[in-house]
Design a protein around this motif. Structure first.
Motif, PDB file in Angstrom:
ATOM      1  N   GLN A  73      15.098  12.295   5.092  1.00  0.00           N
ATOM      2  CA  GLN A  73      14.271  11.092   5.023  1.00  0.00           C
ATOM      3  C   GLN A  73      12.916  11.384   4.382  1.00  0.00           C
ATOM      4  O   GLN A  73      12.365  10.539   3.669  1.00  0.00           O
ATOM      5  CB  GLN A  73      14.104  10.493   6.416  1.00  0.00           C
ATOM      6  N   ASP A  74      12.365  12.575   4.628  1.00  0.00           N
ATOM      7  CA  ASP A  74      11.105  12.957   3.994  1.00  0.00           C
ATOM      8  C   ASP A  74      11.291  13.152   2.497  1.00  0.00           C
ATOM      9  O   ASP A  74      10.433  12.765   1.699  1.00  0.00           O
ATOM     10  CB  ASP A  74      10.572  14.252   4.620  1.00  0.00           C
ATOM     11  N   VAL A  75      12.405  13.765   2.117  1.00  0.00           N
ATOM     12  CA  VAL A  75      12.695  13.972   0.698  1.00  0.00           C
ATOM     13  C   VAL A  75      12.792  12.622  -0.006  1.00  0.00           C
ATOM     14  O   VAL A  75      12.241  12.422  -1.094  1.00  0.00           O
ATOM     15  CB  VAL A  75      13.989  14.782   0.521  1.00  0.00           C
ATOM     16  N   ALA A  76      13.492  11.682   0.623  1.00  0.00           N
ATOM     17  CA  ALA A  76      13.626  10.348   0.037  1.00  0.00           C
ATOM     18  C   ALA A  76      12.274   9.637  -0.024  1.00  0.00           C
ATOM     19  O   ALA A  76      11.940   8.998  -1.033  1.00  0.00           O
ATOM     20  CB  ALA A  76      14.625   9.526   0.844  1.00  0.00           C
ATOM     21  N   ALA A  77      11.477   9.745   1.045  1.00  0.00           N
ATOM     22  CA  ALA A  77      10.182   9.064   1.074  1.00  0.00           C
ATOM     23  C   ALA A  77       9.259   9.566  -0.028  1.00  0.00           C
ATOM     24  O   ALA A  77       8.491   8.784  -0.604  1.00  0.00           O
ATOM     25  CB  ALA A  77       9.524   9.257   2.432  1.00  0.00           C
ATOM     26  N   ALA A  78       9.323  10.865  -0.333  1.00  0.00           N
ATOM     27  CA  ALA A  78       8.491  11.404  -1.411  1.00  0.00           C
ATOM     28  C   ALA A  78       8.824  10.768  -2.747  1.00  0.00           C
ATOM     29  O   ALA A  78       7.971  10.647  -3.630  1.00  0.00           O
ATOM     30  CB  ALA A  78       8.665  12.916  -1.495  1.00  0.00           C
ATOM     31  N   GLN A  79      10.087  10.324  -2.895  1.00  0.00           N
ATOM     32  CA  GLN A  79      10.541   9.700  -4.129  1.00  0.00           C
ATOM     33  C   GLN A  79      10.448   8.166  -4.075  1.00  0.00           C
ATOM     34  O   GLN A  79      10.849   7.488  -5.027  1.00  0.00           O
ATOM     35  CB  GLN A  79      12.000  10.089  -4.399  1.00  0.00           C
ATOM     36  N   GLY A  80       9.973   7.633  -2.954  1.00  0.00           N
ATOM     37  CA  GLY A  80       9.858   6.191  -2.818  1.00  0.00           C
ATOM     38  C   GLY A  80      11.167   5.499  -2.519  1.00  0.00           C
ATOM     39  O   GLY A  80      11.321   4.306  -2.778  1.00  0.00           O
ATOM     40  N   THR A  81      12.136   6.224  -1.946  1.00  0.00           N
ATOM     41  CA  THR A  81      13.414   5.632  -1.572  1.00  0.00           C
ATOM     42  C   THR A  81      13.632   5.815  -0.078  1.00  0.00           C
ATOM     43  O   THR A  81      12.747   6.307   0.638  1.00  0.00           O
ATOM     44  CB  THR A  81      14.573   6.278  -2.364  1.00  0.00           C
ATOM     45  N   GLU A  82      14.806   5.416   0.390  1.00  0.00           N
ATOM     46  CA  GLU A  82      15.124   5.539   1.809  1.00  0.00           C
ATOM     47  C   GLU A  82      16.420   6.318   1.983  1.00  0.00           C
ATOM     48  O   GLU A  82      17.260   6.367   1.083  1.00  0.00           O
ATOM     49  CB  GLU A  82      15.254   4.150   2.456  1.00  0.00           C
ATOM     50  N   GLU A  83      16.552   6.939   3.126  1.00  0.00           N
ATOM     51  CA  GLU A  83      17.739   7.722   3.459  1.00  0.00           C
ATOM     52  C   GLU A  83      18.061   7.495   4.927  1.00  0.00           C
ATOM     53  O   GLU A  83      17.185   7.627   5.792  1.00  0.00           O
ATOM     54  CB  GLU A  83      17.461   9.209   3.196  1.00  0.00           C
ATOM     55  N   GLU A  84      19.298   7.131   5.227  1.00  0.00           N
ATOM     56  CA  GLU A  84      19.685   6.869   6.606  1.00  0.00           C
ATOM     57  C   GLU A  84      19.982   8.154   7.376  1.00  0.00           C
ATOM     58  O   GLU A  84      19.721   8.242   8.572  1.00  0.00           O
ATOM     59  CB  GLU A  84      20.918   5.958   6.637  1.00  0.00           C
ATOM     60  N   MET A  85      20.530   9.168   6.704  1.00  0.00           N
ATOM     61  CA  MET A  85      20.905  10.398   7.405  1.00  0.00           C
ATOM     62  C   MET A  85      19.659  11.126   7.882  1.00  0.00           C
ATOM     63  O   MET A  85      18.676  11.239   7.141  1.00  0.00           O
ATOM     64  CB  MET A  85      21.726  11.295   6.480  1.00  0.00           C
ATOM     65  N   ARG A  86      19.707  11.655   9.089  1.00  0.00           N
ATOM     66  CA  ARG A  86      18.532  12.267   9.700  1.00  0.00           C
ATOM     67  C   ARG A  86      18.625  13.786   9.777  1.00  0.00           C
ATOM     68  O   ARG A  86      18.058  14.414  10.665  1.00  0.00           O
ATOM     69  CB  ARG A  86      18.314  11.689  11.103  1.00  0.00           C
ATOM     70  N   ARG A  87      19.327  14.401   8.848  1.00  0.00           N
ATOM     71  CA  ARG A  87      19.443  15.865   8.843  1.00  0.00           C
ATOM     72  C   ARG A  87      18.087  16.505   8.560  1.00  0.00           C
ATOM     73  O   ARG A  87      17.368  16.094   7.654  1.00  0.00           O
ATOM     74  CB  ARG A  87      20.468  16.275   7.785  1.00  0.00           C
TER      75      ARG A  87
ATOM     76  N   GLY B 259       0.805  -1.220   0.000  1.00  0.00           N
ATOM     77  CA  GLY B 259       0.000   0.000   0.000  1.00  0.00           C
ATOM     78  C   GLY B 259       0.828   1.256   0.000  1.00  0.00           C
ATOM     79  O   GLY B 259       0.348   2.322   0.405  1.00  0.00           O
ATOM     80  N   GLU B 260       2.056   1.187  -0.510  1.00  0.00           N
ATOM     81  CA  GLU B 260       2.946   2.349  -0.529  1.00  0.00           C
ATOM     82  C   GLU B 260       2.961   2.964  -1.919  1.00  0.00           C
ATOM     83  O   GLU B 260       2.885   2.252  -2.927  1.00  0.00           O
ATOM     84  CB  GLU B 260       4.367   1.934  -0.128  1.00  0.00           C
ATOM     85  N   ILE B 261       3.071   4.285  -1.969  1.00  0.00           N
ATOM     86  CA  ILE B 261       3.162   5.014  -3.225  1.00  0.00           C
ATOM     87  C   ILE B 261       4.326   5.997  -3.156  1.00  0.00           C
ATOM     88  O   ILE B 261       4.831   6.304  -2.074  1.00  0.00           O
ATOM     89  CB  ILE B 261       1.873   5.800  -3.530  1.00  0.00           C
ATOM     90  N   ARG B 262       4.733   6.478  -4.315  1.00  0.00           N
ATOM     91  CA  ARG B 262       5.647   7.614  -4.389  1.00  0.00           C
ATOM     92  C   ARG B 262       4.791   8.865  -4.531  1.00  0.00           C
ATOM     93  O   ARG B 262       4.037   8.988  -5.500  1.00  0.00           O
ATOM     94  CB  ARG B 262       6.577   7.507  -5.608  1.00  0.00           C
ATOM     95  N   LEU B 263       4.894   9.767  -3.569  1.00  0.00           N
ATOM     96  CA  LEU B 263       4.064  10.960  -3.631  1.00  0.00           C
ATOM     97  C   LEU B 263       4.323  11.747  -4.908  1.00  0.00           C
ATOM     98  O   LEU B 263       3.409  12.369  -5.465  1.00  0.00           O
ATOM     99  CB  LEU B 263       4.316  11.844  -2.402  1.00  0.00           C
ATOM    100  N   THR B 264       5.558  11.728  -5.404  1.00  0.00           N
ATOM    101  CA  THR B 264       5.886  12.484  -6.612  1.00  0.00           C
ATOM    102  C   THR B 264       5.175  11.934  -7.846  1.00  0.00           C
ATOM    103  O   THR B 264       5.132  12.615  -8.877  1.00  0.00           O
ATOM    104  CB  THR B 264       7.403  12.506  -6.847  1.00  0.00           C
ATOM    105  N   ASP B 265       4.612  10.729  -7.765  1.00  0.00           N
ATOM    106  CA  ASP B 265       3.805  10.219  -8.873  1.00  0.00           C
ATOM    107  C   ASP B 265       2.384  10.772  -8.835  1.00  0.00           C
ATOM    108  O   ASP B 265       1.632  10.619  -9.810  1.00  0.00           O
ATOM    109  CB  ASP B 265       3.732   8.690  -8.827  1.00  0.00           C
ATOM    110  N   TRP B 266       2.003  11.382  -7.730  1.00  0.00           N
ATOM    111  CA  TRP B 266       0.649  11.911  -7.567  1.00  0.00           C
ATOM    112  C   TRP B 266       0.642  13.431  -7.404  1.00  0.00           C
ATOM    113  O   TRP B 266      -0.416  14.026  -7.221  1.00  0.00           O
ATOM    114  CB  TRP B 266      -0.015  11.265  -6.344  1.00  0.00           C
TER     115      TRP B 266
END
Length: 297
Positions: free
Chosen positions: A237-251, A151-158
């Motif tokens: 992490q939010d930037v990555a999530a919008a693209q459907g990827t993951e990011e470890e750094m928490r800046r 049930g996951e989407i890439r927000l940038t697709d919507w």
């Protein structure tokens, strides 16, 4: 200055897609059921079929001149391939796939209508128009945008992020958060050098604001309004999530949201730096993404 923004919750949200047929299908609902069953994988298939069986979703097939004309100039502006645009303009019939659903997760009104339009269009080799944008959706992009098995989407697709040049910089406005019941985000006077990083930041902020919105909707029973924080943190992490990827750094950095209604139109959330000062947008981008590259020595 308050600590939160009070946003109204719509009673229902609408999703509408149009399929442009050269020749009309005989039985649209039967065709939709057949093609969804063949082309859409579970668990999305189950949601779509349940919407097909409910009064919340309608299929309206008419001669093309029975609908308001689709805006060719906007379809072109949003990247319509010439062949698809020609097919839309030459279509004898349009099938309008519409659904209404309550705000929250999943956004069944959007997932069901997009999946049905895509499945029917694929069978007929017909173009699909996302009426919300409006934009012609190529089949590969449409399929990629549908939720995965979790049930996951890439927000940038919507969501799109158009920006236009003005006398003091670029004006950004998101186009897609309204699908989920939220006001769109906007920023004025973005310096030309920040178009790319500020766009990435806004994508991440949109993901973060949507998460906050959905959390509040899930926590309340039939809410009329939702309170969101005025100051919001947005991170890599939010930037990555919008693209459907993951990011470890928490800046992360913080921005401030202001609820505006420009010229009496639809409300928007204006994005401002949490702290005023010169070069504040550049400082935010540098703090989040690091110093921009200046080229090889």
């Amino acid at each position: 200055m308050g600590d939160s923004l009070t946003l109204p919750v719509p009673e229902a949200l609408d999703g509408t897609y149009a399929v442009a047929f050269a020749e009309p299908p005989e039985a649209p609902r039967e065709l939709a059921r057949e093609q969804v069953t063949a082309r859409v994988a579970p668990p999305l298939r189950d949601l779509v079929v349940s919407m097909l069986d409910s009064p919340m979703l309608t299929l309206d097939l008419r001669p093309a001149d029975g609908f308001p004309p689709l805006p060719a100039s906007l379809l072109t502006q949003y990247g319509a391939p010439p062949a698809d645009l020609a097919a839309v303009e030459a279509a004898s019939h349009l099938l309008a796939v519409r659904a209404a659903y309550r705000p929250g997760w999943p956004p069944a009104h959007e997932w069901a209508t997009r999946a049905i339009a895509g499945a029917v269009a694929a069978a007929a080799g017909a173009p699909v128009v996302d009426v919300f944008t409006p934009r012609i959706l190529p089949q590969d992009e449409l399929l990629r945008s549908l939720p995965n098995a979790d049930g996951e989407i890439r927000l940038t697709d919507w969501m799109l992020l158009p920006h236009t040049a003005g006398p003091h910089g670029f004006w950004f406005t998101t186009k897609g958060l309204a699908r989920f019941g939220l006001p769109e985000l906007q920023t004025e006077n973005v310096p030309p050098a920040l178009v790319e990083p500020w766009g990435r930041l806004l994508n991440g902020l949109a993901r973060r604001v949507l998460d906050l919105w959905l959390e509040q909707l899930a926590a309340l029973e039939t809410p009329v309004v939702v309170d969101l924080p005025e100051t919001v943190s947005v991170g890599l992490q939010d930037v990555a999530a919008a693209q459907g990827t993951e990011e470890e750094m928490r800046r992360e950095v913080s921005v401030r949201l202001r609820l505006d209604a420009p010229d009496g139109g639809a409300p928007v959330l204006t994005v401002l730096a949490a702290d005023d000062g010169p070069d504040r947008l550049e400082s935010l981008c540098t703090a989040l993404f690091g110093m921009p590259r200046t080229g090889a020595a």
